[in-house]
Design a protein around this motif. Structure first.
Motif, PDB file in Angstrom:
ATOM      1  N   GLN A  91      65.833  72.068 -23.547  1.00 45.91           N
ATOM      2  CA  GLN A  91      64.540  71.430 -23.309  1.00 45.91           C
ATOM      3  C   GLN A  91      63.444  72.435 -22.983  1.00 45.91           C
ATOM      4  OE1 GLN A  91      63.637  68.246 -23.829  1.00 45.91           O
ATOM      5  NE2 GLN A  91      65.679  68.038 -24.697  1.00 45.91           N
ATOM      6  N   LEU A  92      63.779  73.491 -22.287  1.00 51.17           N
ATOM      7  CA  LEU A  92      62.778  74.502 -21.946  1.00 51.17           C
ATOM      8  C   LEU A  92      62.272  75.198 -23.208  1.00 51.17           C
ATOM      9  CD1 LEU A  92      61.203  75.981 -19.769  1.00 51.17           C
ATOM     10  CD2 LEU A  92      63.123  77.557 -19.539  1.00 51.17           C
ATOM     11  N   GLN A  93      63.182  75.538 -24.097  1.00 52.86           N
ATOM     12  CA  GLN A  93      62.795  76.179 -25.348  1.00 52.86           C
ATOM     13  C   GLN A  93      61.944  75.229 -26.197  1.00 52.86           C
ATOM     14  OE1 GLN A  93      63.060  79.259 -26.209  1.00 52.86           O
ATOM     15  NE2 GLN A  93      62.329  79.091 -28.291  1.00 52.86           N
ATOM     16  N   ILE A  94      62.322  73.961 -26.251  1.00 56.70           N
ATOM     17  CA  ILE A  94      61.549  72.971 -27.011  1.00 56.70           C
ATOM     18  C   ILE A  94      60.138  72.850 -26.439  1.00 56.70           C
ATOM     19  CG2 ILE A  94      61.361  70.512 -27.559  1.00 56.70           C
ATOM     20  CD1 ILE A  94      64.419  70.473 -27.856  1.00 56.70           C
ATOM     21  N   GLN A  95      60.019  72.820 -25.116  1.00 60.82           N
ATOM     22  CA  GLN A  95      58.701  72.728 -24.482  1.00 60.82           C
ATOM     23  C   GLN A  95      57.844  73.945 -24.801  1.00 60.82           C
ATOM     24  OE1 GLN A  95      58.732  69.413 -24.005  1.00 60.82           O
ATOM     25  NE2 GLN A  95      57.330  69.894 -22.374  1.00 60.82           N
ATOM     26  N   ARG A  96      58.450  75.126 -24.823  1.00 57.03           N
ATOM     27  CA  ARG A  96      57.707  76.346 -25.164  1.00 57.03           C
ATOM     28  C   ARG A  96      57.215  76.293 -26.608  1.00 57.03           C
ATOM     29  NH1 ARG A  96      61.990  80.344 -22.341  1.00 57.03           N
ATOM     30  NH2 ARG A  96      61.137  80.283 -20.239  1.00 57.03           N
ATOM     31  N   GLU A 108      62.373  70.303 -34.569  1.00 63.82           N
ATOM     32  CA  GLU A 108      63.255  69.255 -35.093  1.00 63.82           C
ATOM     33  C   GLU A 108      64.705  69.718 -35.122  1.00 63.82           C
ATOM     34  OE1 GLU A 108      62.095  67.342 -38.739  1.00 63.82           O
ATOM     35  OE2 GLU A 108      59.992  67.359 -38.152  1.00 63.82           O
ATOM     36  N   ALA A 109      64.930  70.963 -35.499  1.00 63.56           N
ATOM     37  CA  ALA A 109      66.286  71.499 -35.559  1.00 63.56           C
ATOM     38  C   ALA A 109      66.910  71.550 -34.168  1.00 63.56           C
ATOM     39  CB  ALA A 109      66.281  72.881 -36.193  1.00 63.56           C
ATOM     40  N   LEU A 110      66.147  71.999 -33.180  1.00 58.62           N
ATOM     41  CA  LEU A 110      66.663  72.057 -31.814  1.00 58.62           C
ATOM     42  C   LEU A 110      66.912  70.662 -31.258  1.00 58.62           C
ATOM     43  CD1 LEU A 110      64.608  74.910 -30.099  1.00 58.62           C
ATOM     44  CD2 LEU A 110      67.062  74.868 -30.530  1.00 58.62           C
TER      45      LEU A 110
END
Length: 68
Positions: free
Chosen positions: A38-43, A28-30
């Protein structure tokens, strides 16, 4: 892993639920930032799904369905 350091299924369940909540907050913070990675969120989402699967497994181990 020695017996001293071994987690019981209940301890692991509690730890995984906490990690799952922490990941939810991190996602949620990201996502709330203007420019998101987006890559970090997907991970993070992938890890969250892995935790969810393990949580469900441990819940089944601790509270098995009994058909009466």
């Amino acid at each position: 892993m020695s017996e001293e350091n071994a987690e019981t299924p209940l301890q692991e369940l509690v730890r995984l639920k906490e990690e799952h909540r922490d990941l939810d907050a991190a996602i949620e913070a990201l996502a709330g930032k203007g420019v998101s990675d987006q890559l970090q969120i997907q991970r993070l989402k992938k890890r969250k799904l892995q935790l969810k699967d393990r949580i469900h497994y441990l819940q089944d181990v601790l509270l098995p369905d009994i058909i009466a």
